[in-house]
Design a protein around this motif. Structure first.
Motif, PDB file in Angstrom:
ATOM      1  N   LEU A  83       0.835  -1.199   0.000  1.00  0.00           N
ATOM      2  CA  LEU A  83       0.000   0.000   0.000  1.00  0.00           C
ATOM      3  C   LEU A  83       0.874   1.255   0.000  1.00  0.00           C
ATOM      4  O   LEU A  83       0.608   2.215  -0.722  1.00  0.00           O
ATOM      5  CB  LEU A  83      -0.920   0.008   1.227  1.00  0.00           C
ATOM      6  N   ASN A  84       1.918   1.238   0.820  1.00  0.00           N
ATOM      7  CA  ASN A  84       2.812   2.380   0.885  1.00  0.00           C
ATOM      8  C   ASN A  84       3.544   2.564  -0.444  1.00  0.00           C
ATOM      9  O   ASN A  84       3.750   3.685  -0.912  1.00  0.00           O
ATOM     10  CB  ASN A  84       3.823   2.186   2.015  1.00  0.00           C
ATOM     11  N   ARG A  85       3.932   1.448  -1.049  1.00  0.00           N
ATOM     12  CA  ARG A  85       4.654   1.504  -2.325  1.00  0.00           C
ATOM     13  C   ARG A  85       3.782   2.115  -3.418  1.00  0.00           C
ATOM     14  O   ARG A  85       4.246   2.942  -4.208  1.00  0.00           O
ATOM     15  CB  ARG A  85       5.074   0.090  -2.709  1.00  0.00           C
ATOM     16  N   GLU A  86       2.526   1.721  -3.465  1.00  0.00           N
ATOM     17  CA  GLU A  86       1.621   2.257  -4.469  1.00  0.00           C
ATOM     18  C   GLU A  86       1.416   3.754  -4.279  1.00  0.00           C
ATOM     19  O   GLU A  86       1.554   4.547  -5.214  1.00  0.00           O
ATOM     20  CB  GLU A  86       0.273   1.535  -4.396  1.00  0.00           C
ATOM     21  N   ALA A  87       1.064   4.143  -3.046  1.00  0.00           N
ATOM     22  CA  ALA A  87       0.776   5.551  -2.780  1.00  0.00           C
ATOM     23  C   ALA A  87       2.005   6.415  -3.021  1.00  0.00           C
ATOM     24  O   ALA A  87       1.923   7.487  -3.629  1.00  0.00           O
ATOM     25  CB  ALA A  87       0.274   5.725  -1.346  1.00  0.00           C
ATOM     26  N   ASN A  88       3.160   5.936  -2.569  1.00  0.00           N
ATOM     27  CA  ASN A  88       4.372   6.717  -2.741  1.00  0.00           C
ATOM     28  C   ASN A  88       4.779   6.789  -4.211  1.00  0.00           C
ATOM     29  O   ASN A  88       5.266   7.816  -4.689  1.00  0.00           O
ATOM     30  CB  ASN A  88       5.502   6.115  -1.918  1.00  0.00           C
ATOM     31  N   GLY A  89       4.569   5.674  -4.955  1.00  0.00           N
ATOM     32  CA  GLY A  89       4.886   5.672  -6.375  1.00  0.00           C
ATOM     33  C   GLY A  89       4.055   6.676  -7.145  1.00  0.00           C
ATOM     34  O   GLY A  89       4.566   7.400  -8.014  1.00  0.00           O
ATOM     35  N   CYS A  90       2.758   6.734  -6.840  1.00  0.00           N
ATOM     36  CA  CYS A  90       1.878   7.693  -7.513  1.00  0.00           C
ATOM     37  C   CYS A  90       2.256   9.124  -7.144  1.00  0.00           C
ATOM     38  O   CYS A  90       2.225  10.024  -7.998  1.00  0.00           O
ATOM     39  CB  CYS A  90       0.425   7.415  -7.140  1.00  0.00           C
ATOM     40  N   TYR A  91       2.601   9.328  -5.887  1.00  0.00           N
ATOM     41  CA  TYR A  91       2.995  10.669  -5.447  1.00  0.00           C
ATOM     42  C   TYR A  91       4.269  11.117  -6.165  1.00  0.00           C
ATOM     43  O   TYR A  91       4.351  12.231  -6.688  1.00  0.00           O
ATOM     44  CB  TYR A  91       3.207  10.687  -3.937  1.00  0.00           C
ATOM     45  N   GLN A  92       5.270  10.237  -6.209  1.00  0.00           N
ATOM     46  CA  GLN A  92       6.532  10.583  -6.857  1.00  0.00           C
ATOM     47  C   GLN A  92       6.340  10.836  -8.347  1.00  0.00           C
ATOM     48  O   GLN A  92       6.956  11.743  -8.925  1.00  0.00           O
ATOM     49  CB  GLN A  92       7.553   9.474  -6.628  1.00  0.00           C
ATOM     50  N   ALA A  93       5.485  10.034  -8.980  1.00  0.00           N
ATOM     51  CA  ALA A  93       5.222  10.238 -10.408  1.00  0.00           C
ATOM     52  C   ALA A  93       4.543  11.580 -10.643  1.00  0.00           C
ATOM     53  O   ALA A  93       4.905  12.315 -11.572  1.00  0.00           O
ATOM     54  CB  ALA A  93       4.364   9.098 -10.944  1.00  0.00           C
ATOM     55  N   ALA A  94       3.553  11.904  -9.817  1.00  0.00           N
ATOM     56  CA  ALA A  94       2.856  13.185  -9.972  1.00  0.00           C
ATOM     57  C   ALA A  94       3.814  14.353  -9.797  1.00  0.00           C
ATOM     58  O   ALA A  94       3.765  15.338 -10.545  1.00  0.00           O
ATOM     59  CB  ALA A  94       1.706  13.278  -8.969  1.00  0.00           C
ATOM     60  N   GLU A 104      -5.380  17.632   0.360  1.00  0.00           N
ATOM     61  CA  GLU A 104      -6.505  16.782  -0.046  1.00  0.00           C
ATOM     62  C   GLU A 104      -6.084  15.806  -1.134  1.00  0.00           C
ATOM     63  O   GLU A 104      -6.531  14.654  -1.150  1.00  0.00           O
ATOM     64  CB  GLU A 104      -7.676  17.637  -0.516  1.00  0.00           C
ATOM     65  N   LYS A 105      -5.242  16.247  -2.054  1.00  0.00           N
ATOM     66  CA  LYS A 105      -4.828  15.391  -3.163  1.00  0.00           C
ATOM     67  C   LYS A 105      -3.757  14.401  -2.733  1.00  0.00           C
ATOM     68  O   LYS A 105      -3.704  13.279  -3.226  1.00  0.00           O
ATOM     69  CB  LYS A 105      -4.295  16.247  -4.319  1.00  0.00           C
ATOM     70  N   ASP A 106      -2.884  14.809  -1.815  1.00  0.00           N
ATOM     71  CA  ASP A 106      -1.777  13.946  -1.404  1.00  0.00           C
ATOM     72  C   ASP A 106      -2.245  12.783  -0.536  1.00  0.00           C
ATOM     73  O   ASP A 106      -1.535  11.783  -0.415  1.00  0.00           O
ATOM     74  CB  ASP A 106      -0.732  14.751  -0.626  1.00  0.00           C
ATOM     75  N   ALA A 107      -3.414  12.908   0.079  1.00  0.00           N
ATOM     76  CA  ALA A 107      -3.887  11.849   0.979  1.00  0.00           C
ATOM     77  C   ALA A 107      -4.089  10.533   0.243  1.00  0.00           C
ATOM     78  O   ALA A 107      -3.833   9.464   0.792  1.00  0.00           O
ATOM     79  CB  ALA A 107      -5.195  12.286   1.652  1.00  0.00           C
ATOM     80  N   ASP A 108      -4.537  10.592  -1.009  1.00  0.00           N
ATOM     81  CA  ASP A 108      -4.721   9.382  -1.820  1.00  0.00           C
ATOM     82  C   ASP A 108      -4.259   9.699  -3.238  1.00  0.00           C
ATOM     83  O   ASP A 108      -5.065   9.898  -4.146  1.00  0.00           O
ATOM     84  CB  ASP A 108      -6.187   8.951  -1.812  1.00  0.00           C
ATOM     85  N   VAL A 111      -5.527   8.209  -6.613  1.00  0.00           N
ATOM     86  CA  VAL A 111      -6.896   8.525  -7.016  1.00  0.00           C
ATOM     87  C   VAL A 111      -7.029  10.002  -7.367  1.00  0.00           C
ATOM     88  O   VAL A 111      -7.625  10.361  -8.392  1.00  0.00           O
ATOM     89  CB  VAL A 111      -7.895   8.161  -5.892  1.00  0.00           C
ATOM     90  N   ASP A 112      -6.462  10.862  -6.526  1.00  0.00           N
ATOM     91  CA  ASP A 112      -6.729  12.297  -6.653  1.00  0.00           C
ATOM     92  C   ASP A 112      -5.599  13.110  -7.263  1.00  0.00           C
ATOM     93  O   ASP A 112      -5.834  14.202  -7.769  1.00  0.00           O
ATOM     94  CB  ASP A 112      -7.037  12.892  -5.265  1.00  0.00           C
ATOM     95  N   LYS A 113      -4.373  12.618  -7.230  1.00  0.00           N
ATOM     96  CA  LYS A 113      -3.245  13.449  -7.642  1.00  0.00           C
ATOM     97  C   LYS A 113      -2.794  13.181  -9.071  1.00  0.00           C
ATOM     98  O   LYS A 113      -2.298  14.077  -9.745  1.00  0.00           O
ATOM     99  CB  LYS A 113      -2.069  13.245  -6.678  1.00  0.00           C
ATOM    100  N   ILE A 114      -2.948  11.959  -9.541  1.00  0.00           N
ATOM    101  CA  ILE A 114      -2.516  11.618 -10.895  1.00  0.00           C
ATOM    102  C   ILE A 114      -3.473  10.580 -11.470  1.00  0.00           C
ATOM    103  O   ILE A 114      -3.846   9.622 -10.793  1.00  0.00           O
ATOM    104  CB  ILE A 114      -1.052  11.094 -10.892  1.00  0.00           C
ATOM    105  N   PHE A 115      -3.913  10.811 -12.701  1.00  0.00           N
ATOM    106  CA  PHE A 115      -4.859   9.885 -13.330  1.00  0.00           C
ATOM    107  C   PHE A 115      -4.834  10.077 -14.840  1.00  0.00           C
ATOM    108  O   PHE A 115      -4.332  11.078 -15.350  1.00  0.00           O
ATOM    109  CB  PHE A 115      -6.281  10.090 -12.790  1.00  0.00           C
ATOM    110  N   GLY A 116      -5.377   9.097 -15.543  1.00  0.00           N
ATOM    111  CA  GLY A 116      -5.423   9.168 -16.987  1.00  0.00           C
ATOM    112  C   GLY A 116      -6.471  10.139 -17.478  1.00  0.00           C
ATOM    113  O   GLY A 116      -7.523  10.308 -16.859  1.00  0.00           O
TER     114      GLY A 116
END
Length: 244
Positions: A83-94, A104-108, A111-116
């Motif tokens: 779970l940490n790996r997924e959330a951190n990976g999305c955060y780093q990519a964003a 608000e966006k960094d919490a998930d 879902v909220d910070k980076i998407f197609g």
């Protein structure tokens, strides 16, 4: 490293209690037989008050239970590391795509910070008198970024050669044109895009392979090629343990 392991204290306590019972039991189940007496009455000698010696079947049963508890503890740790790996990976990519921080966006972030992107694919023509530059791109073909698996409406690997990430307020204005000697990406707006905490990833399907063609923007300035991706399990676990 951003730590999304909010249940870390509770998990550490659970794992500690499991190991406190399971490790001695695996070594010698007799050592923990009196510990169970805190929770239920064990048959024992009325004269000495000592618990009876465990039979071979009881020893095997308790060791199997202890082994199952250890496996469960490892699974609990592994689940939270993922779970940490997924959330951190999305955060780093964003962040690599230029997203700013937003509580608000960094919490998930997956879902909220980076998407197609839901509508734009870079097609169309630029209509404004002046355009704004695009700063970054990522090559998808031949390299499959793992973080894409966890974002909403993710671009499909076989339907894109390039990804271009733009803020939520500007993604619909992306225009990509392809020629024999270059690929041009611009934002069809007269005003610069404001900083954004949300990034939309626009998949670009080229008519022919990228080859040696440069990817440029306004005034033929080259785009910065980035390659964000998720950290490995080992790296995430190390950061969680060390707090790095």
């Amino acid at each position: 490293m951003r730590n999304y392991w909010a249940l870390l204290p509770a998990i550490a306590i659970c794992v500690g209690l499991i190991l406190l019972y399971a490790v001695p039991t695996l070594v010698n189940p007799q050592w923990t037989s009196s510990l169970l007496g805190l929770f239920k009455q064990l048959p024992g000698s009325e004269e000495t008050g000592e618990p009876e010696q465990l039979t071979g079947q009881q020893v095997r049963a308790r060791r199997m239970l202890a082994g199952a508890l250890v496996i469960g503890a490892l699974a609990l740790v592994g689940f939270n590391v993922q779970l940490n790996r997924e959330a951190n990976g999305c955060y780093q990519a964003a962040k690599a795509w230029g997203a700013i921080d937003g509580k608000e966006k960094d919490a998930d972030p997956c879902v909220d910070k980076i998407f197609g992107a839901f509508m734009n694919d870079g097609g169309g023509k630029a209509d404004e008198k002046t355009q704004q530059p695009v700063l970054r791109y990522q090559v998808v073909q031949g390299k499959r970024p793992k973080y894409l698996k966890f974002v909403q409406n993710r671009p499909k690997y076989d339907e894109a050669n390039l990804l271009i990430g733009l803020g939520f307020n500007c993604f619909s204005d992306l225009v990509v044109t392809e020629s024999d000697d270059k690929i041009t990406a611009v934002i069809d707006e007269t005003e610069p895009c404001p900083p954004d905490a949300q990034i939309e990833l626009i998949p670009v399907k080229l008519k022919k392979p990228l080859g040696d063609r440069p990817i440029v923007t306004v005034d033929d300035k080259p785009l910065n090629r980035i390659n964000p991706d998720m950290d490995s399990w080992g790296k995430v676990l190390k950061k969680l343990v060390t707090g790095g």
